[in-house]
Design a protein around this motif. Sequence first.
Motif, PDB file in Angstrom:
ATOM      1  N   UNK A  47       8.075  -5.383  -0.077  1.00 32.15           N
ATOM      2  CA  UNK A  47       7.902  -4.718   1.214  1.00 32.15           C
ATOM      3  C   UNK A  47       6.482  -4.204   1.426  1.00 32.15           C
ATOM      4  N   UNK A  48       5.809  -3.837   0.350  1.00 25.43           N
ATOM      5  CA  UNK A  48       4.461  -3.283   0.496  1.00 25.43           C
ATOM      6  C   UNK A  48       3.374  -4.350   0.564  1.00 25.43           C
ATOM      7  N   UNK A  49       3.627  -5.496  -0.070  1.00 24.61           N
ATOM      8  CA  UNK A  49       2.651  -6.588  -0.072  1.00 24.61           C
ATOM      9  C   UNK A  49       3.194  -7.696   0.818  1.00 24.61           C
ATOM     10  N   UNK A  55      12.157  -9.443  -0.140  1.00 21.44           N
ATOM     11  CA  UNK A  55      12.428  -9.392  -1.580  1.00 21.44           C
ATOM     12  C   UNK A  55      13.248 -10.595  -2.030  1.00 21.44           C
ATOM     13  N   UNK A  56      12.912 -11.190  -3.190  1.00 28.75           N
ATOM     14  CA  UNK A  56      13.718 -12.297  -3.710  1.00 28.75           C
ATOM     15  C   UNK A  56      15.148 -11.823  -3.969  1.00 28.75           C
ATOM     16  N   UNK A 110      10.251   2.922   5.209  1.00 24.19           N
ATOM     17  CA  UNK A 110      11.549   3.402   4.726  1.00 24.19           C
ATOM     18  C   UNK A 110      11.729   3.110   3.244  1.00 24.19           C
ATOM     19  N   UNK A 111      11.376   1.902   2.823  1.00 27.51           N
ATOM     20  CA  UNK A 111      11.515   1.555   1.403  1.00 27.51           C
ATOM     21  C   UNK A 111      10.599   2.439   0.556  1.00 27.51           C
ATOM     22  N   UNK A 112       9.395   2.671   1.023  1.00 31.42           N
ATOM     23  CA  UNK A 112       8.481   3.554   0.301  1.00 31.42           C
ATOM     24  C   UNK A 112       9.050   4.971   0.231  1.00 31.42           C
ATOM     25  N   UNK A 113       9.609   5.466   1.329  1.00 36.06           N
ATOM     26  CA  UNK A 113      10.221   6.789   1.346  1.00 36.06           C
ATOM     27  C   UNK A 113      11.367   6.879   0.344  1.00 36.06           C
ATOM     28  N   UNK A 114      12.202   5.851   0.289  1.00 37.84           N
ATOM     29  CA  UNK A 114      13.328   5.837  -0.651  1.00 37.84           C
ATOM     30  C   UNK A 114      12.819   5.904  -2.085  1.00 37.84           C
ATOM     31  N   UNK A 115      11.747   5.194  -2.389  1.00 33.80           N
ATOM     32  CA  UNK A 115      11.217   5.218  -3.750  1.00 33.80           C
ATOM     33  C   UNK A 115      10.602   6.569  -4.097  1.00 33.80           C
TER      34      UNK A 115
END
Length: 134
Positions: A47-49, A55-56, A110-115
């Motif tokens: 998601x970041x790159x 995602x696979x 959102x994915x970054x926030x979850x992490x």
Amino acid sequence: MREKPGNACEDNVKMGRIGYRPYWVLHLSLLIRAVHQVGAAVFLAAYLIDAIPGPPMLYVVVAFLSGGLLFISEWMRHRQSYRELSGMTTLMKIIFMGAAFHGFLPPQETVLLVFVIASIMAHAPKRVRHRLLF
């Protein structure tokens, strides 16, 4: 008389019930946690790159299956996880991840926030993680 170290208000913290968890499950959960971190790292990187479109699927499955196994191993010890801060955080992470994965929320943020939430909760003191909310 000597003072007890620590914060006096910690004695009044309501914690969830603690159940029996075999010692081998604790050791197995360490291995599962390492596998989970690999799957989650690839999920986050996807998601970041912007090099890959998403995602696979293998790593999505690895992250979610290992996360489920980790939740089960924690549930063996903390039977009221649905009432604890850690359980509510896990539920919130699953909802946010699903919303990001299906495009209801901005995926990258959102994915970054979850992490970030996962990292904070993983390193929070036990009295914070397993505090009863209701």
